[in-house]
Design a protein around this motif. Structure first.
Motif: not given
Length: 188
Positions: A29-36, A39-44, A47-59
């Protein structure tokens, strides 16, 4: 004899440090889809790229996610520690894709750059190591991960007893990855 259906549900755990604004929790319940996603949108975070919110939530909710948090609103004096999404900011993550009994795949480990240097990454790995210890998971057969960070390979070897077992050329992310594996409860 009848058995209950298998489950990978594990009660959420929270780790705190005395006199610290940081904590780690597996409470979904503390996980933030937006925050993750930010982070996934940052160059550093190569390995990651942002996902649609529902995909990130499921992940995030389809794995045992260890969130790293900073308290942004202090608890009232004498009150028990009860974090919420309103009183915290997510500043890191590690996901363990697992069946909860025999297998774990460590993925998406990060702490935001501005919070590195506080020992949060080491603390995060020690929390994961505690959950995936022989005492807590006596039938654990294998922990695996991929990493491109040569300096952290030694850390994974030390914490989990991991060994490099393969290399993967990844021109799409501009670096090579190593596949590491540990068999913590394997019989010799």
């Amino acid at each position: 004899m009848s058995f209950a259906p298998p489950t990978t549900a594990t009660a959420p755990r929270t780790w705190t440090r005395p006199d610290s604004e940081f904590f780690i929790s597996t409470n979904p319940s503390l996980l933030s889809v937006k925050a993750v996603n930010e982070a996934f949108g940052q160059e550093w975070l190569y390995w990651g790229t942002p996902f649609p919110e529902e995909v990130m939530h499921d992940m995030l909710h389809g794995a045992m996610s260890f969130g790293v948090y900073k308290t942004i609103q202090p608890q009232p004096e004498g009150e028990p520690f009860t974090p919420s999404t309103e009183t915290t900011e997510q500043i890191g993550l590690a996901r363990m894709v697992t069946d909860g009994t025999t297998f774990g795949y460590l993925s998406d480990v990060y702490v935001l750059p501005e919070y590195q240097g506080h020992g949060l990454g080491r603390w995060l790995m020690s929390c994961i190591s505690e959950v995936f210890s022989k005492e807590n998971m006596p039938y654990l057969r294998r922990i695996m991960l991929l990493t491109g960070d040569k300096r952290i390979q030694g850390w994974y070897a030390k914490v989990f007893g991991m060994e490099v077992i393969a290399h993967e050329h990844r021109p799409d992310i501009g670096q090579d990855l190593v596949f590491m594996c540990a068999r913590p409860n394997a019989k010799s």
